[in-house]
Design an enzyme around this catalytic site. Structure first.
Site, mmCIF file in Angstrom:
data_model
loop_
_atom_site.group_PDB
_atom_site.id
_atom_site.type_symbol
_atom_site.label_atom_id
_atom_site.label_comp_id
_atom_site.label_asym_id
_atom_site.label_seq_id
_atom_site.Cartn_x
_atom_site.Cartn_y
_atom_site.Cartn_z
ATOM 1 N N HIS A 78 0.823 -1.211 0.000
ATOM 2 C CA HIS A 78 0.000 0.000 0.000
ATOM 3 C C HIS A 78 0.862 1.268 0.000
ATOM 4 O O HIS A 78 1.240 1.779 1.052
ATOM 5 C CB HIS A 78 -0.888 -0.041 1.253
ATOM 6 C CG HIS A 78 -2.014 0.935 1.257
ATOM 7 N ND1 HIS A 78 -3.189 0.697 1.922
ATOM 8 C CD2 HIS A 78 -2.158 2.155 0.699
ATOM 9 C CE1 HIS A 78 -3.995 1.723 1.765
ATOM 10 N NE2 HIS A 78 -3.387 2.632 1.022
ATOM 11 N N ARG A 82 1.934 8.912 -6.246
ATOM 12 C CA ARG A 82 1.445 10.164 -6.849
ATOM 13 C C ARG A 82 1.990 10.430 -8.244
ATOM 14 O O ARG A 82 2.281 11.572 -8.582
ATOM 15 C CB ARG A 82 1.830 11.363 -5.973
ATOM 16 C CG ARG A 82 1.641 11.184 -4.487
ATOM 17 C CD ARG A 82 0.295 11.708 -4.093
ATOM 18 N NE ARG A 82 0.117 11.770 -2.656
ATOM 19 C CZ ARG A 82 -0.884 11.139 -2.033
ATOM 20 N NH1 ARG A 82 -1.765 10.416 -2.701
ATOM 21 N NH2 ARG A 82 -1.025 11.271 -0.735
ATOM 22 N N ASP A 312 0.866 2.397 3.811
ATOM 23 C CA ASP A 312 -0.041 3.465 3.369
ATOM 24 C C ASP A 312 0.744 4.775 3.219
ATOM 25 O O ASP A 312 0.286 5.842 3.641
ATOM 26 C CB ASP A 312 -1.240 3.639 4.308
ATOM 27 C CG ASP A 312 -2.371 4.436 3.642
ATOM 28 O OD1 ASP A 312 -2.211 4.843 2.476
ATOM 29 O OD2 ASP A 312 -3.404 4.649 4.298
ATOM 30 N N HIS A 316 2.153 14.189 1.565
ATOM 31 C CA HIS A 316 1.562 15.477 1.173
ATOM 32 C C HIS A 316 2.570 16.543 1.549
ATOM 33 O O HIS A 316 3.296 16.402 2.535
ATOM 34 C CB HIS A 316 0.245 15.739 1.934
ATOM 35 C CG HIS A 316 -0.858 14.801 1.571
ATOM 36 N ND1 HIS A 316 -1.634 14.948 0.448
ATOM 37 C CD2 HIS A 316 -1.316 13.682 2.188
ATOM 38 C CE1 HIS A 316 -2.530 13.973 0.391
ATOM 39 N NE2 HIS A 316 -2.359 13.182 1.435
HETATM 40 O O1 DOR Z 1 -4.798 8.975 4.692
HETATM 41 C C1 DOR Z 1 -4.992 8.627 3.527
HETATM 42 N N1 DOR Z 1 -4.300 9.148 2.498
HETATM 43 N N2 DOR Z 1 -5.935 7.710 3.279
HETATM 44 C C2 DOR Z 1 -6.317 7.418 2.034
HETATM 45 O O2 DOR Z 1 -7.224 6.665 1.872
HETATM 46 C C3 DOR Z 1 -5.681 8.069 0.862
HETATM 47 C C4 DOR Z 1 -4.357 8.586 1.206
HETATM 48 C C5 DOR Z 1 -3.824 9.539 0.158
HETATM 49 O O3 DOR Z 1 -3.816 9.178 -1.028
HETATM 50 O O4 DOR Z 1 -3.393 10.637 0.516
HETATM 51 ZN ZN ZN Z 2 -3.924 4.557 1.092
#
Ligand code: DOR
Ligand code: ZN
Length: 447
Positions: A78, A82, A312, A316
């Site tokens: 996961h 980007r 995950d 950002h």
């Molecule tokens: O915290 C998250 N960021 N959860 C998600 O489901 C998407 C992810 C993102 O792409 O920034």
């Molecule tokens: Zn995710």
């Protein structure tokens, strides 16, 4: 993980291996053998395959890591690299896969919520062209299961499918309840693994606007996760290779485990809670829960009740993350720090090394149907070398994420000293020294 010691020399009398490919070099150190750390030598062929396991292997070349511990490289199911990312330049396959290599991850599964979303073969092709010649490690690309219209075409290209049931980064309108059964049936017919982001937006309470991590937890509560998980389990047809992303509570984990499906926990839900002082930097979907729930989830994880861990990794830009809470995007980077954080937990005695190898290496690889994540004959020599004395305080300025921040600042990490990809060294003394020869992978066998 228990390497099977089938051969003790390149000239074994085992009839099955009478003509094995010759050993080109040997990696000698310690590894887990029948659950215990013992000396092990790994014979690697010229094309990077493990062709012998044992002691005193004969070879023209030998690399001895002494007390170093040799492990399979991890599979991270996961990540969000980007790429393509529109005007957002916060990550790419080039930058993300180098972080993976440095963090001991040899295969990343990249999510489809890019700009544009991966919904058909043309968009897959565009993404594929961004991987080849740029990736430091192997990549599996997810496609988005949003409608069934181009699913058959998409399914011939991608390595797995992702279904988002709630709005999140890059997903504004998820499919409705009435569409879920047919989406799951069509996903099962493709034979591909399917990962679900399970939160039911009808259970969200978005008013008043959330201003803290506790508000965020209340606004996207655990019951929203439970409802979505139950709905998907009830509608899942036989034969669907189903996996739930980022499970935040032991109760939800229980529900999925009883139904016999796969799932993952993310390091932030295992190590951080809504009591954290990180504010919007720790805003994630689904939200961090209470400290009591976090510690229950960790206990389940350490006790073997969670099959997979996945980062995950969702970077950002720091300026975006530091906007007022309700406006900040959800997600945090972690592909470089996931394995190091967990290795530090092994060193502290909070989790067994064998458990870590199961959740980060073996089980995620099996779920995507790839022969990796184990030190086994015939597997590619995708290996890392760890020295448990290499304790380091994590700080963003030493990490390689262009977003430039980490929620794990100040925590202890043990970063791999070396990382081998198909027998070639891509990390040495903690520095990336590889070339971008990572390839795209798709499942090779059923779970
Ligand atoms: O915290 C998250 N960021 N959860 C998600 O489901 C998407 C992810 C993102 O792409 O920034
Ligand atoms: Zn995710």
């Amino acid at each position: 993980m228990a390497p099977v010691l089938r051969r003790t020399s390149a000239r074994s009398r085992d009839p099955e291996s009478r003509h094995p490919p010759p050993i080109r070099w040997v990696l000698a150190g310690r590894s887990l053998v029948n659950g215990r750390l013992r000396p092990l030598e790994i014979g690697v062929s010229g094309d990077g395959i493990i062709v012998a396991l044992g002691r005193d292997l004969r070879s023209p070349e030998r690399h001895d890591v002494g007390e170093g511990v040799i492990l399979p490289s991890a599979t991270d199911l996961h990540v969000h690299f980007r790429d393509p990312g529109g005007s957002r330049t916060v990550e790419s396959f080039a930058t993300g896969t180098v972080q993976a290599a440095l963090g001991g991850v040899g295969l990343v599964a990249d999510m489809p919520n890019t700009i544009p979303t991966v919904t058909d073969a043309a968009r897959f092709e565009e993404k594929r062209s961004r991987v080849l010649g740029r990736a430091a490690v192997d990549v599996l690309l997810y496609g988005a299961l949003i409608t069934t219209s181009k699913l058959d075409e998409l399914a011939t290209t991608v390595g797995a499918l992702k279904l988002y049931l709630s709005p999140t980064t890059g997903v504004d309108t998820p499919p409705g309840h009435d569409e879920i059964p047919s989406l799951l049936r069509r996903a099962a017919a493709t034979g591909l693994p399917l990962t679900v982001h399970a939160e039911d937006p009808q259970k969200f309470r978005l008013d008043p606007p959330p201003r803290s991590l506790s508000d965020w937890d209340c606004s996207r509560p655990e019951v929203a996760e439970e409802a979505a998980v139950s709905e998907v389990i009830a509608a899942a047809p036989r034969g669907l290779r189903l996996h739930f992303a980022h499970v935040t509570s032991s109760r939800v984990a229980d529900r999925i485990a009883k139904a016999g499906h796969s799932f993952e926990a993310s390091p932030h839900h295992l190590l951080l809670s809504r009591e954290s002082r990180l504010g919007s930097r720790a805003k994630v979907n689904p939200p961090l829960r209470s400290e009591a729930k976090r510690s229950e989830l960790w206990a389940r994880f350490a006790g073997g009740g969670i099959p997979c861990v996945a980062s995950d990794h969702a970077p950002h830009d720091v300026a975006e993350k530091d906007r007022p809470f309700e406006l900040a995007p959800s997600g945090m980077p972690n592909v470089e720090t996931m394995v190091p954080l967990l290795l530090a937990k092994v060193r502290a005695g909070d989790i067994d090394l064998a458990r870590l190898v199961a959740v980060a290496m073996d089980r995620p690889s099996r779920w995507v149907g790839l022969p990796r994540g184990r030190i086994a004959l015939g597997h590619r020599a995708d290996l890392i070398v760890v020295d448990f004395r290499d304790r380091r305080t994590i700080t963003a300025k030493d990490l390689h994420a262009p977003c430039g921040w980490s929620a794990f600042e100040g925590r202890e990490g043990i970063f791999p000293r070396e990382h081998y990809r198909a027998g070639e060294r891509i990390v040495f003394e903690g520095e990336y020294i590889g070339t971008p020869t990572g390839v795209l992978r798709r499942p090779e066998f059923a779970m």
